[in-house]
Structures are given as C-alpha cells and as structure tokens.
Design a protein around this motif. Sequence first.
Motif, PDB file in Angstrom:
ATOM      1  N   MET A   1      66.815  77.852  28.475  1.00 54.71           N
ATOM      2  CA  MET A   1      65.056  76.787  28.580  1.00 54.71           C
ATOM      3  C   MET A   1      65.489  77.256  30.500  1.00 54.71           C
ATOM      4  N   ASN A   2      64.991  78.788  30.302  1.00 53.89           N
ATOM      5  CA  ASN A   2      64.372  79.723  31.657  1.00 53.89           C
ATOM      6  C   ASN A   2      63.241  79.492  31.951  1.00 53.89           C
ATOM      7  N   ASP A   3      62.108  78.758  30.707  1.00 58.40           N
ATOM      8  CA  ASP A   3      60.674  79.159  30.581  1.00 58.40           C
ATOM      9  C   ASP A   3      59.940  78.011  31.477  1.00 58.40           C
ATOM     10  N   SER A   4      59.947  78.754  32.467  1.00 61.52           N
ATOM     11  CA  SER A   4      58.893  77.785  34.025  1.00 61.52           C
ATOM     12  C   SER A   4      57.760  76.986  33.714  1.00 61.52           C
ATOM     13  N   ASN A   5      56.912  77.189  32.244  1.00 64.76           N
ATOM     14  CA  ASN A   5      56.619  75.942  32.050  1.00 64.76           C
ATOM     15  C   ASN A   5      56.811  74.504  31.060  1.00 64.76           C
ATOM     16  N   LYS A   6      58.709  75.009  31.158  1.00 65.38           N
ATOM     17  CA  LYS A   6      58.577  74.067  29.591  1.00 65.38           C
ATOM     18  C   LYS A   6      59.342  72.609  30.799  1.00 65.38           C
ATOM     19  N   LYS A   7      58.512  71.653  30.755  1.00 59.58           N
ATOM     20  CA  LYS A   7      59.702  70.806  30.843  1.00 59.58           C
ATOM     21  C   LYS A   7      61.707  70.329  30.737  1.00 59.58           C
ATOM     22  N   THR A   8      62.215  70.476  31.648  1.00 59.52           N
ATOM     23  CA  THR A   8      63.617  70.351  30.775  1.00 59.52           C
ATOM     24  C   THR A   8      63.876  68.782  30.964  1.00 59.52           C
ATOM     25  N   HIS A   9      64.170  68.121  30.198  1.00 59.71           N
ATOM     26  CA  HIS A   9      64.751  66.970  30.327  1.00 59.71           C
ATOM     27  C   HIS A   9      65.909  66.559  30.442  1.00 59.71           C
ATOM     28  N   LEU A  10      66.554  65.928  31.436  1.00 60.04           N
ATOM     29  CA  LEU A  10      68.068  65.437  31.297  1.00 60.04           C
ATOM     30  C   LEU A  10      67.839  63.933  30.665  1.00 60.04           C
ATOM     31  N   PHE A  11      69.847  64.405  29.794  1.00 58.78           N
ATOM     32  CA  PHE A  11      69.585  62.732  29.436  1.00 58.78           C
ATOM     33  C   PHE A  11      71.804  62.810  29.838  1.00 58.78           C
ATOM     34  N   SER A  12      71.664  62.059  29.963  1.00 57.14           N
ATOM     35  CA  SER A  12      73.228  61.648  30.236  1.00 57.14           C
ATOM     36  C   SER A  12      74.410  60.985  28.982  1.00 57.14           C
ATOM     37  N   VAL A  13      75.308  61.576  28.619  1.00 61.42           N
ATOM     38  CA  VAL A  13      76.050  60.823  27.589  1.00 61.42           C
ATOM     39  C   VAL A  13      77.462  60.724  28.025  1.00 61.42           C
ATOM     40  N   GLN A  14      78.438  59.273  28.198  1.00 59.64           N
ATOM     41  CA  GLN A  14      79.559  59.311  28.063  1.00 59.64           C
ATOM     42  C   GLN A  14      80.005  59.692  27.570  1.00 59.64           C
ATOM     43  N   ILE A  15      81.670  60.455  26.585  1.00 65.15           N
ATOM     44  CA  ILE A  15      81.691  60.879  25.807  1.00 65.15           C
ATOM     45  C   ILE A  15      82.974  59.598  25.664  1.00 65.15           C
ATOM     46  N   TYR A  16      83.049  58.750  24.609  1.00 61.02           N
ATOM     47  CA  TYR A  16      84.520  57.567  24.615  1.00 61.02           C
ATOM     48  C   TYR A  16      85.092  58.567  23.550  1.00 61.02           C
ATOM     49  N   TYR A  17      86.560  57.765  23.274  1.00 65.92           N
ATOM     50  CA  TYR A  17      87.686  58.467  22.102  1.00 65.92           C
ATOM     51  C   TYR A  17      86.524  58.307  20.486  1.00 65.92           C
ATOM     52  N   GLU A  18      85.766  57.402  20.507  1.00 67.58           N
ATOM     53  CA  GLU A  18      85.285  57.323  19.449  1.00 67.58           C
ATOM     54  C   GLU A  18      84.608  58.473  18.542  1.00 67.58           C
ATOM     55  N   ASP A  19      84.326  59.181  19.954  1.00 67.01           N
ATOM     56  CA  ASP A  19      83.701  60.822  19.595  1.00 67.01           C
ATOM     57  C   ASP A  19      84.161  61.425  19.551  1.00 67.01           C
ATOM     58  N   THR A  20      85.101  61.722  19.588  1.00 69.03           N
ATOM     59  CA  THR A  20      86.215  62.632  19.333  1.00 69.03           C
ATOM     60  C   THR A  20      87.093  62.790  17.897  1.00 69.03           C
ATOM     61  N   ASP A  21      87.197  63.843  17.421  1.00 71.57           N
ATOM     62  CA  ASP A  21      88.347  63.897  15.812  1.00 71.57           C
ATOM     63  C   ASP A  21      89.548  64.016  16.194  1.00 71.57           C
ATOM     64  N   HIS A  22      90.422  64.646  15.396  1.00 80.04           N
ATOM     65  CA  HIS A  22      91.575  64.249  15.646  1.00 80.04           C
ATOM     66  C   HIS A  22      92.897  65.660  16.716  1.00 80.04           C
ATOM     67  N   SER A  23      91.740  67.082  17.003  1.00 81.66           N
ATOM     68  CA  SER A  23      92.020  67.610  17.570  1.00 81.66           C
ATOM     69  C   SER A  23      91.791  66.823  19.318  1.00 81.66           C
ATOM     70  N   GLY A  24      90.942  66.244  19.666  1.00 84.27           N
ATOM     71  CA  GLY A  24      90.699  65.400  20.768  1.00 84.27           C
ATOM     72  C   GLY A  24      89.486  65.973  21.151  1.00 84.27           C
ATOM     73  N   VAL A  25      89.212  66.844  20.387  1.00 84.18           N
ATOM     74  CA  VAL A  25      87.599  67.223  21.245  1.00 84.18           C
ATOM     75  C   VAL A  25      86.633  66.357  20.412  1.00 84.18           C
ATOM     76  N   VAL A  26      85.393  66.558  20.895  1.00 85.15           N
ATOM     77  CA  VAL A  26      84.170  65.819  20.039  1.00 85.15           C
ATOM     78  C   VAL A  26      83.552  66.557  18.306  1.00 85.15           C
ATOM     79  N   TYR A  27      83.543  65.067  17.395  1.00 82.25           N
ATOM     80  CA  TYR A  27      83.186  65.380  16.451  1.00 82.25           C
ATOM     81  C   TYR A  27      81.985  66.183  16.385  1.00 82.25           C
TER      82      TYR A  27
END
Length: 134
Positions: free
Chosen positions: A1-27
């Motif tokens: 995403m280093n192309d200077s002509n492209k606009k980079t949009h930023l969006f935050s996502v909080q990771i909740y317990y429900e987002d994870t699988d049995h291994s503890g990482v995001v599914y």
Amino acid sequence: MNDSNKKTHLFSVQIYYEDTDHSGVVYHANYLKFFERAREDIIGIKKISSMWHQQGIGFAVYKASMGFHDGAVFGDLLEIKTTGEKQGDYRIVFSHEAWRPDAAKPAVTCTLELVCLGPNKKLMPIPDLDFLTN
C-alpha cells in the motif's frame, strides 16, 4: 500500500473473545467481516443503504485472496488499512491489511475484487465513489 496516488483508509477493530477460535487467535473468516466493515466505512453506510433501497444497487465479491501472517488475539485493537482502485467500468479492487499493535508486518493481507449489481442482479458499471483511484 505504498502507492502515493492511493488514499489509505484506516478503520479500527476491537478483537472480542467471540472473534477467536479454540487456539485463542482470530478465526480466519472473521477477517472478511472486518474488511467488509472497513469498506462500508469508506463508502458510507448511508450511501450504501440509499443505493440499495432507492436504486436496487449493491456490491458482490467475486474474488478474494488472503495471506495469514500473524494471528491477532483477544484484546487486540487492529488497524485495518484499505485502498481501493477502480479497474475498468465493472470492477473495484480493494487491498486490505490488518495490523496488530506495534507490529512489524501485517497480521493478514487481502486482495478483494468487487462488482456492482443492479436490479435483478444484473452486472452494471461501478458508480462514482470518491475514494477510488483509477
């Protein structure tokens, strides 16, 4: 995403317990949801809703390629970095990166291609969207 002509949009996502699988990482499939939310944030929910309800216009994913590099975990606040590029009259290509706090590389990368569908699910040209580069 280093192309200077492209606009980079930023969006935050909080990771909740429900987002994870049995291994503890995001599914893995949840990243597609996070990227979808980022795209909706870019276009604007009111605009997407208006397009759908008033004009019968929507978007459909027809191709996605993902790389999983570093699993996010419960409690992380991910930063989703997104660029979008209109490629021809009928296709938008989005590049997404999900970044963990203080990471040296993205946790997940995704290239996703969309088309626009009108009434009766017929392919139609992409409408004007401010954030897209050509």
